[in-house]
Design a protein around this motif. Structure first.
Motif, short mmCIF file in Angstrom:
data_model
loop_
_atom_site.label_atom_id
_atom_site.label_comp_id
_atom_site.label_asym_id
_atom_site.label_seq_id
_atom_site.Cartn_x
_atom_site.Cartn_y
_atom_site.Cartn_z
N LYS A 9 64.53 65.39 37.24
CA LYS A 9 65.45 65.84 36.18
C LYS A 9 65.88 67.23 36.62
O LYS A 9 65.03 68.09 36.92
N ALA A 72 64.15 72.15 38.27
CA ALA A 72 63.90 70.69 38.23
C ALA A 72 62.47 70.39 37.83
O ALA A 72 61.58 71.23 37.98
N ILE A 73 62.30 69.22 37.28
CA ILE A 73 60.95 68.68 37.08
C ILE A 73 60.92 67.28 37.69
O ILE A 73 61.97 66.64 37.85
N ILE A 74 59.73 66.85 38.03
CA ILE A 74 59.57 65.48 38.51
C ILE A 74 59.43 64.58 37.30
O ILE A 74 58.61 64.84 36.41
N ARG A 75 60.25 63.56 37.24
CA ARG A 75 60.18 62.66 36.07
C ARG A 75 58.96 61.75 36.20
O ARG A 75 58.78 61.07 37.20
N LYS A 76 58.12 61.80 35.18
CA LYS A 76 56.93 60.95 35.16
C LYS A 76 57.23 59.76 34.26
O LYS A 76 57.72 59.94 33.15
N SER B 135 58.06 62.83 29.62
CA SER B 135 57.65 62.97 31.02
C SER B 135 56.40 63.83 31.11
O SER B 135 55.50 63.56 31.89
N TYR B 136 56.40 64.89 30.29
CA TYR B 136 55.25 65.81 30.26
C TYR B 136 54.84 66.06 28.81
O TYR B 136 55.68 66.01 27.91
N ILE B 325 54.85 72.83 35.15
CA ILE B 325 55.67 71.62 35.04
C ILE B 325 56.89 71.75 35.97
O ILE B 325 57.34 70.79 36.57
#
Lengths: 77, 461
Positions: A9, A72-76, B135-136, B325
């Motif tokens: 994201k 950005a973040i990694i989409r989990k 997501s988090y 994050i």
């Protein structure tokens, strides 16, 4: 090669050029094989060689550094 | 509903996390902030804000009674408590509710949260249930005062509801000689209440250094507060007044304040469903990046397992969780987190405690100087206090600072800077302090490493 697709994201984009800039920067990083970024979706997919880098290493790319407007973040899922 | 980030708990750590995440993402991160009860958590509603308000007002009791001839202490107390509740309300609205509504990327959910799995949270309010996916997730649900099972909650007040007190108690028992007990006890004593502190340990402020414990006891007793240590409460009954049975004794009071510790607000979260591991008391285990045992789930604030329960630490932990994050890789640095007890004089510290340094086998030197060495104390009439510095013997860097002094809560930040930036005892000495000031006690303690301060003139550089 241990290929993995990592969904991102991405924040701070204001136009399609931003997406292109981010893609170019991602592709300079060792271990990133391919990168697709969409301004419209505020998202991206980076294909990495997981033998070379970890997914979270993508976030250390200079395009996401503290003085950059892009984050950005990694989409989990 | 899908979110980038779900935050459970809208206290200090939840708020700092929501705001930091919004700032980093240029306001684009979709955030769900879930809470119940008053927004703002312990600090603004029932912790720092009301307690410091009461302490500040109590310092002026005699002046106000003199200025307003004819007003009784009881009338003044009722006025102060009403004003206190208004201040809390305004702070909550101004600093929390109005603030968060400016963040359009943050959706608020009022209700009970529980995990369905590591990515899903159920929010229940009345008959309505919503399921949020994130997501988090950051858990920041805080803590609550613990009430032992043998005590009827109706007979006691805690730091949650003490602020609803309207009548000045003539006799107040405080069970627990920790920071809350000492702060409220001293403030109430200034209003004229007879205060007795019951402590099960052999000294008040259990876990603090011997110097802090003995000096704090002297301060409290000099104020006319009765302290009963090594005292176990057997039972409490409510007759015409509230009576405490201990040993073979019985003493009765108008109010009893229970300040014996806190438990984490984690029991109803269904943490097992998410794979979040806690310690035996239900506090969530995290690493220094505030990551829990579950992938993508972080925790911050009082619900986290750890020694310190501080508003500032909670807020810092919320920020660290968010930064990680975003992949920053930052860690919380407990060695630079200061703490303070707002007694008069203040008790404050930062860095490693002496007993911990000994346990860890660290090689250090120490100096403890009495408050009388700082001229400002004799000017202001403060009789009690000290400054203690722990210094690494190898490189003379400051490792720990402990101070009892007026204004210590304000100037302990000198110790924070010293430890954070690796300053040595010589750096402290070479930094000119205002004479006469309370902060000068830190410099004099540093000078004690180099010379006999009893043979030093008052402005010696």
């Amino acid at each position: 090669m241990n290929k993995k697709e990592i969904k991102l994201k991405i924040y701070g984009m204001s136009c399609d050029d931003c997406a292109v800039t981010i893609e170019k920067n991602l592709l300079t990083q060792n271990g990133i094989i391919d990168a697709k970024v969409s301004y419209e979706e505020k998202a991206g997919i980076a294909t990495i060689d997981a033998d070379i880098i970890k997914p979270e290493d993508i976030l250390k790319n200079r395009i996401f550094s503290s003085d950059s407007k892009y984050k950005a973040i990694i989409r989990k899922e | 509903m899908e979110y980038d980030l779900i935050i459970i708990g809208w206290g200090a750590s939840g708020f700092s996390a929501a705001i930091k995440a919004s700032e980093i993402s240029s306001g684009e991160m979709r955030i769900a902030l879930i809470g119940k009860g008053n927004m703002g958590g312990t600090c603004v509603n029932v912790g720092c804000v009301p307690s410091k308000f009461l302490i500040e007002k109590s310092l002026r009791v005699n002046d106000i009674l003199h200025e307003r001839n004819g007003v009784s202490r009881a009338e003044l107390f009722s006025e102060v408590m009403k004003e206190l509740r208004e201040t809390v309300y305004k702070s909550r609205i101004g600093k929390y509710e109005d603030v968060i509504r400016n963040y359009k990327n943050v959706d608020l959910f009022n209700g009970n949260a529980s995990f369905l799995d590591s990515k899903s949270v159920k929010v229940e309010n009345g008959g309505k249930t919503q399921v949020l996916k994130g997501s988090y997730i950051i858990i920041s649900t805080g803590s609550s005062p613990s009430i032992p099972q043998f005590i009827n909650p109706d007979y006691v007040r805690t730091s949650e509801n003490f602020w609803n007190t309207e009548e000045l108690p003539e006799r107040l028992a405080i069970i627990g000689g920790g920071p809350i007990g000492l702060e409220i006890g001293q403030a109430m004593r200034r209003f004229g209440t007879e205060v007795t502190i019951f402590e099960i340990a052999d000294e008040i402020l259990p876990g603090y250094s011997k110097e802090v414990q003995s000096t704090a006891r002297n301060i409290m007793e000099n104020d006319g507060i009765k302290i009963l240590t090594s005292t176990k409460i057997n039972r409490i009954i409510s007759e015409n007044s509230k009576c405490i049975f201990f040993g073979n004794n019985k003493e009765c009071f108008d109010e009893i304040l229970l300040a014996t510790g806190r438990y984490p607000n984690t029991a109803s979260l269904n943490l097992q469903a998410a794979g979040v591991i806690t310690d035996n008391n239900g506090f969530i285990l995290t690493d220094n990046k505030m990551k829990t045992s579950a992938e993508g789930i972080f925790a911050a604030g009082d619900c986290v397992s750890g020694k310190l329960k501080l508003e500032t630490l909670s807020a810092r932990e919320g920020v660290i969780a968010v930064e990680n994050i975003f992949g920053y890789g930052n860690e919380i640095d407990f060695s630079t987190i200061p703490w303070a007890i707002f007694t008069v004089p203040n008790i404050a510290g930062v860095g490693i405690a002496e007993n911990e340094a000994i346990q860890r086998g660290l090689i250090f030197d120490r100096r403890v100087i009495d408050a009388s060495n700082a001229v400002r104390n004799s000017i202001s009439g403060n009789m009690y206090g000290f400054a203690k510095l722990l210094v690494d013997r190898n490189n003379r860097k400051i490792m720990g600072v402990e101070v009892i002094s007026p204004e210590a809560a304000d100037f302990i930040v000198e110790g924070v800077y010293a430890i954070r930036f690796g300053l040595t005892v010589d750096d402290i000495i070479d930094s000119t302090h205002i004479f006469p000031s309370h902060s000068e006690i830190i410099k004099i303690a540093a000078q004690a490493f180099k010379r006999d301060i009893s043979k030093m003139s008052c402005c010696m550089e």
